[in-house]
Scaffold this motif. Structure first.
Motif, PDB file in Angstrom:
ATOM      1  N   GLY A  11      45.696  45.637  34.452  1.00 33.79           N
ATOM      2  CA  GLY A  11      45.536  44.496  35.261  1.00 33.79           C
ATOM      3  C   GLY A  11      46.833  43.780  35.373  1.00 33.79           C
ATOM      4  N   LEU A  12      46.877  42.900  36.235  1.00 28.15           N
ATOM      5  CA  LEU A  12      48.103  42.138  36.395  1.00 28.15           C
ATOM      6  C   LEU A  12      47.797  40.684  36.106  1.00 28.15           C
ATOM      7  N   GLU A  82      56.061  44.761  39.914  1.00 25.75           N
ATOM      8  CA  GLU A  82      55.169  43.760  39.323  1.00 25.75           C
ATOM      9  C   GLU A  82      53.785  43.744  39.947  1.00 25.75           C
ATOM     10  N   PHE A  83      53.599  44.437  41.066  1.00 27.51           N
ATOM     11  CA  PHE A  83      52.286  44.497  41.700  1.00 27.51           C
ATOM     12  C   PHE A  83      51.643  45.870  41.563  1.00 27.51           C
ATOM     13  N   THR A 338      36.338  47.160  41.582  1.00 30.34           N
ATOM     14  CA  THR A 338      36.809  48.304  40.805  1.00 30.34           C
ATOM     15  C   THR A 338      38.316  48.464  40.954  1.00 30.34           C
ATOM     16  N   ILE A 339      38.981  47.507  41.590  1.00 31.46           N
ATOM     17  CA  ILE A 339      40.439  47.492  41.727  1.00 31.46           C
ATOM     18  C   ILE A 339      40.968  46.280  40.973  1.00 31.46           C
ATOM     19  N   GLN A 340      42.065  46.463  40.269  1.00 34.52           N
ATOM     20  CA  GLN A 340      42.558  45.444  39.358  1.00 34.52           C
ATOM     21  C   GLN A 340      43.044  44.194  40.074  1.00 34.52           C
ATOM     22  N   PRO A 341      42.645  43.027  39.586  1.00 30.54           N
ATOM     23  CA  PRO A 341      43.152  41.773  40.152  1.00 30.54           C
ATOM     24  C   PRO A 341      44.677  41.696  40.043  1.00 30.54           C
ATOM     25  N   GLY A 342      45.297  41.132  41.071  1.00 26.89           N
ATOM     26  CA  GLY A 342      46.736  40.930  41.047  1.00 26.89           C
ATOM     27  C   GLY A 342      47.548  42.095  41.552  1.00 26.89           C
ATOM     28  N   THR A 343      46.922  43.260  41.723  1.00 22.66           N
ATOM     29  CA  THR A 343      47.661  44.413  42.228  1.00 22.66           C
ATOM     30  C   THR A 343      47.677  44.390  43.751  1.00 22.66           C
ATOM     31  N   LEU A 452      47.014  56.958  36.641  1.00 20.11           N
ATOM     32  CA  LEU A 452      47.638  56.385  37.822  1.00 20.11           C
ATOM     33  C   LEU A 452      47.367  54.897  37.948  1.00 20.11           C
ATOM     34  N   ALA A 453      48.374  54.184  38.458  1.00 19.84           N
ATOM     35  CA  ALA A 453      48.165  52.801  38.851  1.00 19.84           C
ATOM     36  C   ALA A 453      47.579  52.735  40.250  1.00 19.84           C
TER      37      ALA A 453
END
Length: 564
Positions: A11-12, A82-83, A338-343, A452-453
């Motif tokens: 997560g970010l 950073e993203f 299902t996708i990370q916040p902040g990305t 993978l990110a």
């Protein structure tokens, strides 16, 4: 496999001290006071890690101990910004052919290995040849993927990759660390795991390997900044990094404040002790794992209600996810996606169905599911009753109990079934054979995002993956499938981001599943160490991503940053 269940891994969020405390303890009652941990002063950075180095090799590393060292010693052609977007690292740039099948990568010409030898395209081609070898001893998913990619060293600083089909996530795959051909050339792939190189590695990363010594209770590895590291802006300025690997987790935690300055992955009691210790700064970020409730939507005969979107949405509305999270002993972060916040791909404007107990009851009534004698709803002789499968872990048991109790309030009969995590994965599997695949009603699962990110949800939610893929719930929606198919082929980041934002809202609108939480990774660091910023995209080893910004406060200035 693109991912696996029950994986600790991103997560970010950059949260320090007070922010971490707010994230970790949202409205929880205070726990009993734990012993205060003092801070440890040193002229080097030191950290305790659970485990023992065995395969410090980017192609073979699977344990956290090995992955932590690989992250510091080796570099890939790309790295994450950073993203969570891949950007050049050993690569200077890349070009993509019009058909999306060929990536031509131009390498930096100022890179040297830690022994001073120049880095070249030969090293890249050599590394990929090991991954493609039929006798490669490393993880199967790496071998399976790289056997579909042809690699050509066109000249000393140009590498060409040819794919079998367009894949927008390919630059993310290029983050894998590169091995030195001048040291390992001629080695047979099957012998790679036994080579002494794995415990005396030479890479191109920011830190070079100095020594490893077994000190009895711990194995101590010393690393130092590589003076000729190719990117001056990212060079580490700390004089030395000392990582102590403990076989016993309790020994590793006890070393914090006595022998080392940092420890990551704190459990609940350890976390409380760190929170009570003013000499430590605490950083926290969600792991690249999301927990959600899946419905088996492929069994039209046995579970007809899960094929009804109105029923799934009512189940979503009848569940106070906040109450579920508050019932857990472990620290977690609520999620809607299902996708990370902040990305780069996350949709911050998501609107999930609100908690509405009366609305859920009305929706079930309207759909024909009426409460009968005994309190359970039914329609046309079919009871609204099912089993919730979950892993045999305390966290899952707590969550499952809270979920079942809430659904029973609206006339849904839910029973819990506990399974070993490996068995749970087998029961979700769509390809078990003999018609036994997808052996569950509903399931509470934790899904790790793998290596993978890149957030590509295609394997999990595209309708082509229902029969033989990882679309375990059997969910099918033409609009979602079309968006995912276009996004995974389109290298244009803006278009992909738009499509993934659309996908995330559609997943909520169709109540395809119920997202619950991401586990939280907490990192305790001595107040002497300043500049730490925790960003986890793929693995806890990402905590070292901004080590170039870390500083050790001189002892004469400690009073300005550490409580007395």
């Amino acid at each position: 496999m693109r991912w696996q269940l029950i994986v600790l891994g991103v997560g970010l969020l950059l949260i320090a001290l007070a922010g971490a405390r707010a994230l970790l303890l949202p409205g929880r009652p205070a726990r009993p006071a734990e012993p205060v941990i003092s801070y440890f002063e040193s002229n080097s950075f030191s950290e305790a890690i659970v485990g023992e180095p065995e395969l410090v090799n980017p192609l073979l590393a699977t344990s956290q101990a090995d992955k932590d060292l690989v992250a510091l010693v080796f570099s890939g052609l790309t790295r994450l910004d950073e993203f969570g977007q891949p950007i050049p690292d050993l690569a200077e740039s890349w070009e993509i052919s019009a058909d999306g099948l060929t990536y031509t990568v131009t390498l930096r010409d100022d890179v040297t290995w830690h022994d001073g030898e120049p880095f070249s395209a030969e090293d890249v081609a050599f590394t990929m040849s090991l991954l493609r070898d039929s006798n490669f001893p490393g993880p199967d998913d790496l071998a399976i993927f790289w056997r579909t990619v042809e690699t050509y060293a066109d000249d000393a600083h140009t590498v060409r990759f040819v794919l079998t089909q367009p894949l927008a996530a390919f630059p993310d795959y290029l983050r894998i660390g590169i091995l030195p051909a001048h040291i390992l050339a001629g080695i047979r792939a099957e012998a790679l795991a036994d080579d002494p190189f794995n415990l005396a590695p030479i890479g191109t990363g920011r830190l070079r390997w100095v020594s490893m010594e077994d000190e009895g209770r711990a194995v101590r590895v010393v690393l130092q900044p590589y003076a000729n590291y190719y990117d001056p802006a990212r060079r580490v300025t700390i004089r030395q990094v000392e990582l102590s690997f403990y076989r016993n987790p309790d020994d590793a935690f006890r070393a914090l404040g006595e022998d080392v300055q940092a420890f990551g992955g704190l459990g609940a009691p350890q976390l409380q002790a760190a929170l009570n210790s003013p000499g430590l700064n605490l950083y926290a970020a969600p792991l690249p794992v999301y927990a959600l409730i899946l419905f088996n939507q492929a069994d039209a005969e046995g579970l007809p209600f899960f094929q009804d979107e109105a029923v799934r949405e009512a189940l979503f509305q009848a569940l106070s996810r906040r109450a579920v999270l508050d019932s857990l002993d472990e620290e977690v972060l609520a999620i809607n996606s299902t996708i990370q916040p902040g990305t780069w791909a996350y949709n911050p404007a998501l609107s999930p169905p609100p908690y509405d107990l009366e609305g859920a009851e009305a929706a079930l009534d309207a759909a024909g599911w009426i409460v009968e004698a005994g309190g359970t709803r039914a329609r046309d002789g079919t009871r609204l009753a099912f089993t919730l499968l979950l892993a045999d872990r305390p966290l899952d048991r707590q969550a499952g109990q809270a979920i079942a109790e809430q659904w029973k309030r609206v006339g849904v009969d839910v029973s819990l079934q506990v399974a070993d995590p490996d068995d749970l994965l087998e029961r979700l599997n769509t390809t078990r054979g003999e018609g036994r695949g997808r052996d569950f009603d509903a399931a509470l699962v934790e899904i790790g995002l793998g290596r993978l990110a890149d957030p590509d949800p295609y394997p999990f939610w595209h309708d082509s993956q229902i029969e033989d893929g990882q679309n375990y719930s059997g969910f099918a929606n033409n609009e979602i499938s079309r968006a995912l198919e276009v996004a995974r082929r389109d290298p244009n980041g803006v278009r992909r981001a738009d499509l993934y934002r659309e996908f995330q809202q559609l997943l909520l609108d169709r109540a395809a599943a119920i997202p619950l939480y991401s586990p939280v990774y907490s990192y305790a660091v001595s107040c002497q160490v300043q500049g730490v910023g925790l960003r986890l995209f793929v693995d806890p080893s990402d905590r070292f991503m901004n080590m170039d910004a870390w500083r050790l406060v001189p002892q004469a200035q400690m009073s300005t940053v550490c409580p007395q």
